[in-house]
Every structure is written in C-alpha cells, then in structure tokens.
Design a protein around this motif. Structure first.
Motif, PDB file in Angstrom:
ATOM      1  N   MET A 162       1.022  -1.139   0.052  1.00 18.05           N
ATOM      2  CA  MET A 162      -0.202  -0.066   0.009  1.00 18.05           C
ATOM      3  C   MET A 162       0.778   2.020   0.466  1.00 18.05           C
ATOM      4  O   MET A 162       1.627   0.982   1.148  1.00 18.05           O
ATOM      5  CB  MET A 162      -0.674  -0.048   0.988  1.00 18.05           C
ATOM      6  N   PRO A 163       0.660   2.292  -1.053  1.00 15.14           N
ATOM      7  CA  PRO A 163       1.809   4.225  -1.002  1.00 15.14           C
ATOM      8  C   PRO A 163       1.254   4.293   0.770  1.00 15.14           C
ATOM      9  O   PRO A 163       0.231   4.164   0.990  1.00 15.14           O
ATOM     10  CB  PRO A 163       1.091   4.636  -2.168  1.00 15.14           C
ATOM     11  N   VAL A 164       2.285   4.998   0.751  1.00 13.58           N
ATOM     12  CA  VAL A 164       2.629   5.793   2.608  1.00 13.58           C
ATOM     13  C   VAL A 164       2.498   7.049   2.015  1.00 13.58           C
ATOM     14  O   VAL A 164       3.351   7.901   0.832  1.00 13.58           O
ATOM     15  CB  VAL A 164       3.790   5.210   2.558  1.00 13.58           C
ATOM     16  N   ASN A 165       1.617   7.736   2.062  1.00 13.07           N
ATOM     17  CA  ASN A 165       1.564   8.892   1.683  1.00 13.07           C
ATOM     18  C   ASN A 165       2.707   9.665   3.304  1.00 13.07           C
ATOM     19  O   ASN A 165       2.674   9.747   4.474  1.00 13.07           O
ATOM     20  CB  ASN A 165       0.149  10.004   2.674  1.00 13.07           C
ATOM     21  N   THR A 166       3.612   9.994   2.220  1.00  7.68           N
ATOM     22  CA  THR A 166       4.809  10.845   3.247  1.00  7.68           C
ATOM     23  C   THR A 166       5.310  11.729   3.965  1.00  7.68           C
ATOM     24  O   THR A 166       5.238  12.121   5.135  1.00  7.68           O
ATOM     25  CB  THR A 166       5.923  10.947   2.336  1.00  7.68           C
ATOM     26  N   ALA A 167       3.996  12.931   3.476  1.00  6.90           N
ATOM     27  CA  ALA A 167       3.161  14.363   3.923  1.00  6.90           C
ATOM     28  C   ALA A 167       3.138  14.040   5.234  1.00  6.90           C
ATOM     29  O   ALA A 167       2.797  14.496   5.936  1.00  6.90           O
ATOM     30  CB  ALA A 167       2.962  15.178   2.976  1.00  6.90           C
ATOM     31  N   ALA A 168       1.658  13.044   5.221  1.00  6.56           N
ATOM     32  CA  ALA A 168       0.393  12.630   5.831  1.00  6.56           C
ATOM     33  C   ALA A 168       1.571  11.652   6.976  1.00  6.56           C
ATOM     34  O   ALA A 168       1.339  12.110   8.384  1.00  6.56           O
ATOM     35  CB  ALA A 168      -0.476  12.426   5.641  1.00  6.56           C
ATOM     36  N   SER A 169       2.685  10.864   6.970  1.00 11.79           N
ATOM     37  CA  SER A 169       2.698  10.144   7.750  1.00 11.79           C
ATOM     38  C   SER A 169       3.990  11.256   9.033  1.00 11.79           C
ATOM     39  O   SER A 169       4.250  11.162   9.523  1.00 11.79           O
ATOM     40  CB  SER A 169       4.146   9.279   7.074  1.00 11.79           C
ATOM     41  N   ALA A 170       4.571  11.881   7.856  1.00 13.73           N
ATOM     42  CA  ALA A 170       5.257  13.447   9.186  1.00 13.73           C
ATOM     43  C   ALA A 170       4.948  14.031   9.565  1.00 13.73           C
ATOM     44  O   ALA A 170       5.191  14.429  11.005  1.00 13.73           O
ATOM     45  CB  ALA A 170       6.713  14.460   7.310  1.00 13.73           C
ATOM     46  N   ALA A 171       3.634  14.734   8.879  1.00 18.28           N
ATOM     47  CA  ALA A 171       2.932  15.296   9.794  1.00 18.28           C
ATOM     48  C   ALA A 171       2.558  14.677  11.083  1.00 18.28           C
ATOM     49  O   ALA A 171       2.439  14.884  12.475  1.00 18.28           O
ATOM     50  CB  ALA A 171       1.945  15.993   8.799  1.00 18.28           C
ATOM     51  N   THR A 172       1.893  13.582  11.313  1.00 21.82           N
ATOM     52  CA  THR A 172       1.569  12.465  12.731  1.00 21.82           C
ATOM     53  C   THR A 172       2.844  12.276  13.029  1.00 21.82           C
ATOM     54  O   THR A 172       3.010  12.714  14.410  1.00 21.82           O
ATOM     55  CB  THR A 172       1.010  11.213  12.064  1.00 21.82           C
ATOM     56  N   GLN A 173       4.601  12.371  12.793  1.00 23.98           N
ATOM     57  CA  GLN A 173       5.403  12.168  13.572  1.00 23.98           C
ATOM     58  C   GLN A 173       6.146  13.065  13.488  1.00 23.98           C
ATOM     59  O   GLN A 173       6.512  13.669  15.339  1.00 23.98           O
ATOM     60  CB  GLN A 173       6.963  11.065  13.106  1.00 23.98           C
ATOM     61  N   ASP A 174       5.517  14.482  13.816  1.00 32.03           N
ATOM     62  CA  ASP A 174       6.416  15.865  13.900  1.00 32.03           C
ATOM     63  C   ASP A 174       5.567  16.485  14.828  1.00 32.03           C
ATOM     64  O   ASP A 174       4.567  16.665  14.674  1.00 32.03           O
ATOM     65  CB  ASP A 174       6.314  16.107  12.871  1.00 32.03           C
ATOM     66  N   GLU A 175       6.032  16.509  16.529  1.00 35.38           N
ATOM     67  CA  GLU A 175       5.716  16.958  17.188  1.00 35.38           C
ATOM     68  C   GLU A 175       6.565  18.070  18.584  1.00 35.38           C
ATOM     69  O   GLU A 175       5.760  18.619  19.555  1.00 35.38           O
ATOM     70  CB  GLU A 175       5.931  15.706  18.535  1.00 35.38           C
ATOM     71  N   THR A 176       7.221  18.392  17.077  1.00 37.53           N
ATOM     72  CA  THR A 176       7.662  20.017  17.261  1.00 37.53           C
ATOM     73  C   THR A 176       6.791  21.030  17.544  1.00 37.53           C
ATOM     74  O   THR A 176       5.688  20.665  16.738  1.00 37.53           O
ATOM     75  CB  THR A 176       8.711  20.146  16.492  1.00 37.53           C
ATOM     76  N   PRO A 177       6.639  21.636  18.702  1.00 35.02           N
ATOM     77  CA  PRO A 177       5.983  22.895  18.635  1.00 35.02           C
ATOM     78  C   PRO A 177       5.502  24.373  17.653  1.00 35.02           C
ATOM     79  O   PRO A 177       7.023  23.582  16.545  1.00 35.02           O
ATOM     80  CB  PRO A 177       5.989  23.773  19.522  1.00 35.02           C
ATOM     81  N   LEU A 178       4.238  24.204  16.755  1.00 39.96           N
ATOM     82  CA  LEU A 178       3.774  25.214  16.214  1.00 39.96           C
ATOM     83  C   LEU A 178       4.500  26.574  15.936  1.00 39.96           C
ATOM     84  O   LEU A 178       4.191  27.188  17.359  1.00 39.96           O
ATOM     85  CB  LEU A 178       2.794  24.773  15.584  1.00 39.96           C
ATOM     86  N   ARG A 179       4.862  26.602  14.995  1.00 40.52           N
ATOM     87  CA  ARG A 179       5.841  28.217  15.479  1.00 40.52           C
ATOM     88  C   ARG A 179       4.603  29.198  14.727  1.00 40.52           C
ATOM     89  O   ARG A 179       4.458  29.387  13.653  1.00 40.52           O
ATOM     90  CB  ARG A 179       6.805  28.426  14.641  1.00 40.52           C
ATOM     91  N   VAL A 180       4.145  30.250  16.059  1.00 41.68           N
ATOM     92  CA  VAL A 180       2.793  30.962  15.010  1.00 41.68           C
ATOM     93  C   VAL A 180       2.970  32.354  15.490  1.00 41.68           C
ATOM     94  O   VAL A 180       3.159  32.868  16.552  1.00 41.68           O
ATOM     95  CB  VAL A 180       1.785  30.410  15.752  1.00 41.68           C
ATOM     96  N   ALA A 181       3.305  32.790  14.116  1.00 43.41           N
ATOM     97  CA  ALA A 181       3.308  34.129  14.378  1.00 43.41           C
ATOM     98  C   ALA A 181       1.996  35.097  14.261  1.00 43.41           C
ATOM     99  O   ALA A 181       1.745  35.175  13.695  1.00 43.41           O
ATOM    100  CB  ALA A 181       4.350  35.112  13.086  1.00 43.41           C
ATOM    101  N   VAL A 182       1.953  35.735  15.579  1.00 41.83           N
ATOM    102  CA  VAL A 182       1.104  36.626  16.493  1.00 41.83           C
ATOM    103  C   VAL A 182       1.115  38.591  15.460  1.00 41.83           C
ATOM    104  O   VAL A 182       1.599  38.740  16.151  1.00 41.83           O
ATOM    105  CB  VAL A 182       0.270  36.226  17.516  1.00 41.83           C
ATOM    106  N   VAL A 183       0.368  38.451  14.641  1.00 44.58           N
ATOM    107  CA  VAL A 183       0.615  39.878  14.593  1.00 44.58           C
ATOM    108  C   VAL A 183      -0.313  41.437  14.352  1.00 44.58           C
ATOM    109  O   VAL A 183      -1.714  40.788  14.779  1.00 44.58           O
ATOM    110  CB  VAL A 183       0.994  40.088  12.674  1.00 44.58           C
TER     111      VAL A 183
END
Length: 208
Positions: free
Chosen positions: A1-22
């Motif tokens: 079965m094909p693996v969705n690389t981007a979706a897999s990376a998104a699931t595994q990446d627990e680095t905090p999301l950097r949000v700029a508040v303007v």
C-alpha cells in the motif's frame, strides 16, 4: 500500500508549531494590544504552540517601497532584519485586526506587502474586532490578499464585537466563554493546517 509521506511526517512531527501573531493596528488609543493579550491567554491552553508576537506599532516600515531589484532604505532594512526572519521561521500566522471603514488598517497592508515568500504555503488565522460586525469585513478582504500570496486561510475566525458593547476598556471580550470557544476552534484548524503544510514543504519545497 502506498505511504503518504507528508501525512506520515505530519503525524510523527511533535515539534511545537511556530505561530507569528501580528497585531495590525497602530492607531493611538487602540485596543489591538489588549485583544492580542487576551488571545495569547486563550492560546496558552492549546498545547504545541510557540507564539511570537509582532506588534506593528514597533515596526517602522516606510510606505514607499523600493523598485524591483533595488535595495530598501537603511531604515527599512533595519526593520526587515528584525521581522522578516521571524515570518520565515513561522509555521503559521494569526492576524489580529480591527475593522476601519469596512476594511483593515493601512499599516497592516503595508507590512504584508513588504513580504512575499514568507507567507507562502502557510496557514493564516484571524482575530478581528470592531463594531457590530466584529471586524468580519476586514477579515473577508484579508482572505483575498493572502490568497494572492499563496497562503491558506482557515475557515473559522474569532470575531469580537465592540468596542462599545462586546469589549471592555482593556480590549478583552466581555463574553469570554464564547470567545474562548471560538479561539479554540480556530486554533484547532490552524494547527492541523500548520502541521500538514510544514510536513509538505519539507518533502516538496513550495514553488510559488
């Protein structure tokens, strides 16, 4: 079965999301900073966010931009040296804006226009305030601007009605429970898009 690389990376990446508040208003007597402080408090309950506040009252960008290929003035270069890397590093953005005459502040448009690639393939959420409409007309116009810049605006926004009824003198909403619920919904969408697009950019750098 094909693996969705981007979706897999998104699931595994627990680095905090950097949000700029303007913070988009620079007007004297503005409530924008108070609204932003309330939003930061509401966002603190949302795990996995690294928030960076960019207050345009502290960013001195001239209205006259250099021609294509020309260097910015020394003053503009100094301002850009502070804020542009922060936009580049951001995974997502939240724009805090009032509604002035059915639109958003000129200082905010000027700040947006000084940048281009920094916005691309990243999500944008909105916290708006002003009058009976709660700033929604400013947000609808900003959606068009960010679409041109290849950014993705999230569907749900936070709309604070006032300043005469819905906001206190400190810029904080009187109906805190409802507004905090709206912030939670917007941040949930922003986080999903932020992680998905961050993973996608890593696998396939965006070609705007």
């Amino acid at each position: 079965m094909p693996v969705n690389t981007a979706a897999s990376a998104a699931t595994q990446d627990e680095t905090p999301l950097r949000v700029a508040v303007v913070v988009g208003s620079v007007r004297e007597g503005r409530q924008g900073r108070g609204v932003a402080e309330w939003f930061l408090g509401a966002a603190a309950a949302h795990d996995g966010l690294d928030l960076d506040v960019i207050d345009l009252a502290d960013v001195d960008l001239p209205l006259v931009m250099p021609g294509w290929g020309a260097a910015p003035s020394p003053g503009a270069a100094a301002a850009l040296a502070d804020v542009s890397p922060r936009l580049t590093a951001a995974d997502a953005f939240v724009i805090v804006t009032p509604e002035y005459n059915h639109s958003f502040p000129a200082a905010l448009k000027n700040f947006i226009d000084w940048h281009h690639a920094q916005w691309q393939a990243k999500p944008v959420g909105f916290v708006s305030y002003g009058g009976l409409a709660g700033g929604v007309r400013a947000v609808e116009q900003l959606r068009l601007v960010f679409a041109e810049l290849h950014a993705t605006t999230v569907r749900d926004a936070v709309s604070l009605h006032g300043p005469w009824s819905g906001l206190g003198e400190d810029g904080r909403p009187r109906d805190a429970a409802v507004c905090e619920g709206a912030a939670k919904g917007m941040l949930g969408q922003l986080t999903w898009w932020g992680r998905a697009l961050r993973a996608a950019r890593r696998v396939h750098p965006y070609q705007g």
